[in-house]
Enzyme design. Structure first.
Site, PDB file in Angstrom:
ATOM      1  N   GLY A  13       0.580  -1.111   0.156  1.00 10.07           N
ATOM      2  CA  GLY A  13      -0.252   0.284   0.021  1.00 10.07           C
ATOM      3  C   GLY A  13       0.287   1.098  -0.136  1.00 10.07           C
ATOM      4  N   GLY A  42      -2.773  -4.663  -5.645  1.00  9.47           N
ATOM      5  CA  GLY A  42      -3.565  -4.247  -6.694  1.00  9.47           C
ATOM      6  C   GLY A  42      -2.978  -5.504  -8.030  1.00  9.47           C
ATOM      7  N   ASN A 100       2.333   3.999 -17.743  1.00  9.84           N
ATOM      8  CA  ASN A 100       1.568   4.992 -16.453  1.00  9.84           C
ATOM      9  C   ASN A 100       0.290   5.250 -17.569  1.00  9.84           C
ATOM     10  OD1 ASN A 100       0.539   7.422 -16.021  1.00  9.84           O
ATOM     11  ND2 ASN A 100       3.237   7.992 -15.084  1.00  9.84           N
ATOM     12  N   GLN A 137      -6.500   0.977  -9.916  1.00 11.97           N
ATOM     13  CA  GLN A 137      -4.974   0.411  -8.162  1.00 11.97           C
ATOM     14  C   GLN A 137      -3.444   0.375  -8.006  1.00 11.97           C
ATOM     15  OE1 GLN A 137      -6.000  -3.248  -4.844  1.00 11.97           O
ATOM     16  NE2 GLN A 137      -7.145  -3.622  -6.727  1.00 11.97           N
ATOM     17  N   THR A 138      -3.301   1.824  -8.324  1.00 13.25           N
ATOM     18  CA  THR A 138      -2.258   2.864  -8.399  1.00 13.25           C
ATOM     19  C   THR A 138      -2.520   3.325  -6.487  1.00 13.25           C
ATOM     20  OG1 THR A 138      -3.489   4.968  -9.398  1.00 13.25           O
ATOM     21  CG2 THR A 138      -1.942   3.446 -10.120  1.00 13.25           C
ATOM     22  N   ALA A 175      -2.932   5.659  -5.304  1.00 16.96           N
ATOM     23  CA  ALA A 175      -3.664   7.369  -4.903  1.00 16.96           C
ATOM     24  C   ALA A 175      -3.746   7.814  -4.170  1.00 16.96           C
ATOM     25  CB  ALA A 175      -5.166   7.066  -6.167  1.00 16.96           C
ATOM     26  N   TYR A 192     -11.784   2.018  -7.061  1.00 14.35           N
ATOM     27  CA  TYR A 192     -11.497   0.257  -6.280  1.00 14.35           C
ATOM     28  C   TYR A 192     -10.288   0.738  -5.191  1.00 14.35           C
ATOM     29  CZ  TYR A 192     -11.697  -5.383  -6.010  1.00 14.35           C
ATOM     30  OH  TYR A 192     -11.959  -5.820  -5.674  1.00 14.35           O
ATOM     31  N   CYS A 231     -10.791 -16.430   3.372  1.00 12.63           N
ATOM     32  CA  CYS A 231     -12.278 -17.216   3.293  1.00 12.63           C
ATOM     33  C   CYS A 231     -12.793 -16.195   3.085  1.00 12.63           C
ATOM     34  CB  CYS A 231     -12.519 -18.236   4.162  1.00 12.63           C
ATOM     35  SG  CYS A 231     -14.094 -19.620   2.995  1.00 12.63           S
TER      36      CYS A 231
HETATM   37  P1  NAD Z   1       1.337  -0.385  -3.841  1.00 11.43           P
HETATM   38  O1  NAD Z   1       2.411   0.519  -3.868  1.00 11.43           O
HETATM   39  O2  NAD Z   1       2.723  -1.338  -3.302  1.00 11.43           O
HETATM   40  O3  NAD Z   1       1.116  -0.521  -5.731  1.00 11.43           O
HETATM   41  C1  NAD Z   1       0.710   0.423  -6.154  1.00 11.43           C
HETATM   42  C2  NAD Z   1       1.351  -0.032  -7.827  1.00 11.43           C
HETATM   43  O4  NAD Z   1       0.946   1.976  -8.493  1.00 11.43           O
HETATM   44  C3  NAD Z   1       2.879   0.268  -8.301  1.00 11.43           C
HETATM   45  O5  NAD Z   1       3.519  -0.642  -8.099  1.00 11.43           O
HETATM   46  C4  NAD Z   1       3.489   1.361  -8.281  1.00 11.43           C
HETATM   47  O6  NAD Z   1       4.120   1.160  -9.148  1.00 11.43           O
HETATM   48  C5  NAD Z   1       2.670   1.730  -9.753  1.00 11.43           C
HETATM   49  N1  NAD Z   1       1.876   2.925  -9.901  1.00 11.43           N
HETATM   50  C6  NAD Z   1       1.664   4.696  -9.048  1.00 11.43           C
HETATM   51  N2  NAD Z   1       1.763   5.409 -10.283  1.00 11.43           N
HETATM   52  C7  NAD Z   1       1.199   4.656 -11.622  1.00 11.43           C
HETATM   53  C8  NAD Z   1       0.560   5.288 -12.526  1.00 11.43           C
HETATM   54  N3  NAD Z   1       0.433   6.071 -13.531  1.00 11.43           N
HETATM   55  N4  NAD Z   1       0.286   4.362 -12.988  1.00 11.43           N
HETATM   56  C9  NAD Z   1       0.791   3.081 -13.784  1.00 11.43           C
HETATM   57  N5  NAD Z   1       1.281   2.442 -12.726  1.00 11.43           N
HETATM   58  C10 NAD Z   1       1.419   3.077 -11.228  1.00 11.43           C
HETATM   59  O7  NAD Z   1       0.068  -0.486  -3.082  1.00 11.43           O
HETATM   60  P2  NAD Z   1      -1.230  -1.803  -2.965  1.00 11.43           P
HETATM   61  O8  NAD Z   1      -0.946  -2.204  -2.561  1.00 11.43           O
HETATM   62  O9  NAD Z   1      -0.959  -2.059  -4.717  1.00 11.43           O
HETATM   63  O10 NAD Z   1      -2.182  -1.301  -3.156  1.00 11.43           O
HETATM   64  C11 NAD Z   1      -2.985   0.065  -3.968  1.00 11.43           C
HETATM   65  C12 NAD Z   1      -3.806   0.754  -3.521  1.00 11.43           C
HETATM   66  O11 NAD Z   1      -4.555   0.259  -3.132  1.00 11.43           O
HETATM   67  C13 NAD Z   1      -3.227   1.718  -2.477  1.00 11.43           C
HETATM   68  O12 NAD Z   1      -4.330   3.288  -2.657  1.00 11.43           O
HETATM   69  C14 NAD Z   1      -4.011   0.785  -1.092  1.00 11.43           C
HETATM   70  O13 NAD Z   1      -4.518   2.075  -0.180  1.00 11.43           O
HETATM   71  C15 NAD Z   1      -5.614   0.970  -2.149  1.00 11.43           C
HETATM   72  N6  NAD Z   1      -5.688  -0.608  -1.590  1.00 11.43           N
HETATM   73  C16 NAD Z   1      -6.879  -1.067  -1.942  1.00 11.43           C
HETATM   74  C17 NAD Z   1      -7.326  -2.046  -1.010  1.00 11.43           C
HETATM   75  C18 NAD Z   1      -8.870  -2.854  -2.361  1.00 11.43           C
HETATM   76  O14 NAD Z   1      -9.139  -3.980  -1.618  1.00 11.43           O
HETATM   77  N7  NAD Z   1      -9.078  -2.884  -3.167  1.00 11.43           N
HETATM   78  C19 NAD Z   1      -6.885  -3.038  -0.121  1.00 11.43           C
HETATM   79  C20 NAD Z   1      -5.864  -2.285   0.474  1.00 11.43           C
HETATM   80  C21 NAD Z   1      -5.422  -0.974   0.074  1.00 11.43           C
END
Ligand code: NAD
Length: 554
Positions: A51, A177, A241, A262-263, A265, A320, A408
């Site tokens: 994250g 992601g 990107n 799921q970047t 953000a 997401y 689960c």
């Molecule tokens: P992470 O930091 O491990 O991965 C994010 C990825 O996005 C990185 O690999 C980065 O290189 C890439 N990235 C950044 N900017 C980009 C762009 N402009 N274009 C393409 N790639 C880009 O984070 P994560 O653990 O995968 O979590 C992702 C996001 O989802 C976070 O904001 C987190 O808070 C949120 N999140 C979602 C859930 C869910 O259930 N969906 C759960 C927990 C967290």
């Protein structure tokens, strides 16, 4: 890149020998170390688990102090962890949690990203994300079922129950992601995943979450469209990107069926900006973060504008859980909230019965223990198709990552049954060592997050944060082994408060009671939160299950 001072390779001890004075302390120690296992954590040298910037401890010195304290901690003592630093040990009692954690909590008026960063730079706080700071992260497998179920819900809503013959475009192949490509492929669909970091693409391919990488957009699209045409599941990574390439995908009129993102953000400093070289971006993040944030928000505005263009063409589009809509809004794109978050779109009805993702982790390190629990669960829940379908799929697709684990989706009532079953297996020696049982923070009763779990509540109670605090106190009172209350996970600083918990099943009669209380009351608080808000299904479910709610009686 130089390692952070004190960095070293950490892996949890395996086997049945204790290195602490009891299994509760041992479980906390093994789970903390498992969070930082290089096969599990995204940037373990910096103590970053996932994250973007979610850490397990504030510094390596604090990590060492936590480990030393857990090794000595008695069965009637409790360690307090303040934002990744072990600040005290107090005498409590045997039924109390062995560890109580609070991460990144800030008085509301001060809870801005700028102030958080000032406090973090001063060494006073730590971002715990969700399961990182409360020591329950298990790698991308932790979110895989949730991601799988979300895409299944999309399939049911729009595509006749399968994603075969559909193309999903998304971005971000990080810790969470990275589950997207496998989850989409498991639903039969084609996933095109944009990611700026080649290491992340390599990691997902190595861990079996991503099928292939395309050299450029042309070849990515021809692979994707051929598989879509042939109704063949395929996941494709593209080094790109999203803010730059998603508008190109729109401009080319690609038939995208589903789009999300799921970047990282939730923190604009972590979002990669297309118009800066990696060197300039790194320099600006350190020396001029305010300007970087302006660039990032403008890029997110372009990214979300492209998502809205796909929405206008009839694609299924949802946020997401990373807060990108509000960041795009701050970047000047005023239609950002035109598409919903995934909780509102697909998950809320499940939350009314507290259905969410629990996880159990074999502290022995032996995958055979997980296989034994799988077999017992398949028997116990033989009439529950969603559970049996998932357990069979997981056994086939999920590789061991760190300590062996299983997730689960279970609701109120079901979780207590699963907890009892696991504790009995440990008691009877069928599982070789105790098992840690925890859950996602993406949960029905333990999260206040107005852009995610509590978006658009029917009574307008989106920002009410009493619920996660009550959940933390309830889990503490019910006998959880550790409890963590946190701020900012998922959608970012100032935008969420949430609670995590773990309870250890060590086969003892005391554990049987603790597991029963925690695995009943923790999801119970989710049913209550939704019944209190006025969701009819939650009101009925609370009545059916005999959950006492004096406010409803009145
Ligand atoms: P992470 O930091 O491990 O991965 C994010 C990825 O996005 C990185 O690999 C980065 O290189 C890439 N990235 C950044 N900017 C980009 C762009 N402009 N274009 C393409 N790639 C880009 O984070 P994560 O653990 O995968 O979590 C992702 C996001 O989802 C976070 O904001 C987190 O808070 C949120 N999140 C979602 C859930 C869910 O259930 N969906 C759960 C927990 C967290």
């Amino acid at each position: 890149m130089a390692r952070t001072a004190g960095a070293r390779t950490v892996r949890a001890p395996h086997g049945v020998e204790l290195t602490c004075r009891g299994w509760a302390q041992e479980a906390a120690l093994r789970m903390l170390m498992n969070n930082l296992d290089p096969d599990v954590a995204e940037r373990p040298d910096d103590l970053v688990v996932y994250g973007g910037n979610g850490r397990a401890a504030r510094s390596w010195q604090d990590f060492d102090a936590i480990v030393a304290t857990l090794r000595e901690l008695a069965d009637d003592e409790t360690m307090l962890v303040q934002s990744g630093r072990p600040v005290a040990v107090f005498r409590t009692h045997e039924w109390a949690p062995r560890v109580l954690i609070s991460n990144a909590m800030i008085v509301p008026e001060w809870a801005t990203l700028e102030e958080f960063r000032r406090l973090e730079d001063a060494g006073l706080t730590m971002f715990g994300q969700m399961t990182a700071g409360s020591w329950a992260y298990i790698g991308s497998q932790g979110i895989l079922q949730s991601t799988y179920e979300t895409f299944s819900a999309v399939a049911s809503k729009r595509f006749g129950g399968t994603l075969a013959g559909t193309l999903t475009v998304t971005a971000g192949l990080g810790g969470m992601g990275g589950a997207q490509p496998l989850a989409i492929a498991m639903n039969g669909g084609v996933a095109l995943c944009l990611e700026v970091d080649q290491d992340k693409i390599d990691r997902r391919m190595r861990l079996g979450y991503l099928d292939t990488q395309a050299e450029d957009l042309d070849s990515a699209l021809s692979l994707a469209l051929a598989a879509r045409e042939q109704k063949r599941a395929l996941s494709i990574g593209l080094l790109a990107n999203a803010a730059e390439v998603l508008p190109q995908i729109v401009a080319r009129d690609v038939p995208v069926d589903i789009a999300t993102d799921q970047t990282s953000a939730h923190d604009p400093l972590l979002y990669a900006v297309p118009d800066l070289s990696p060197e300039d971006a790194a320099d600006m993040r350190v020396h001029d973060p305010k300007t970087y944030v302006l660039h990032a928000r403008a890029a997110m505005a372009d990214h979300v504008e492209a998502l809205c263009a796909l929405l206008d063409r009839g694609a299924e589009v949802f946020e997401y859980g990373n807060g990108i809509r509000v960041e795009a809004d701050l970047g000047g794109f005023k239609r950002a909230l035109d598409f919903p978050g995934f909780i509102v779109a697909y998950i809320r009805p499940l939350f009314c019965e507290a259905k969410g993702h629990c996880r159990w982790i074999a502290l022995s390190g032996d995958p055979a223990d997980i296989a034994t629990i799988d077999a017992a669960m398949l028997e116990e829940f033989a009439d529950n198709r969603s559970v049996t379908r998932w357990l069979r799929l997981a056994a086939r697709h999920v590789r061991v990552q760190g300590l062996p684990a299983r997730t689960c989706m279970l609701g109120y009532g079901e979780r207590a049954r699963a907890g009892k079953l696991i504790n009995d297996l440990v008691r009877d020696g069928k599982v070789s060592a105790p098992v840690a049982i925890g859950r996602e923070h993406l949960d029905s009763g333990s999260v206040a997050s107005p852009y995610r779990e509590t978006e658009a509540m029917i009574d307008g109670s989106d920002a009410i944060a009493d619920w996660p605090v009550l959940n933390a106190m309830l889990n503490t009172a019910s006998g959880a082994t550790w409890v963590g209350v946190q701020h900012g996970g998922g959608t970012g600083v100032g935008r969420s408060v949430h609670t995590g918990m773990v309870v250890v099943a060590d086969g003892t009669p005391q554990a049987a009671l603790r597991v029963d209380r925690v695995m009943t009351n923790d999801p119970g608080s989710g049913v209550v939160r939704h019944a209190d808000a006025g969701y009819q299904r939650a009101v009925e479910f609370a009545a059916e299950q005999g959950i006492r709610m004096p406010s409803l009686d009145a």
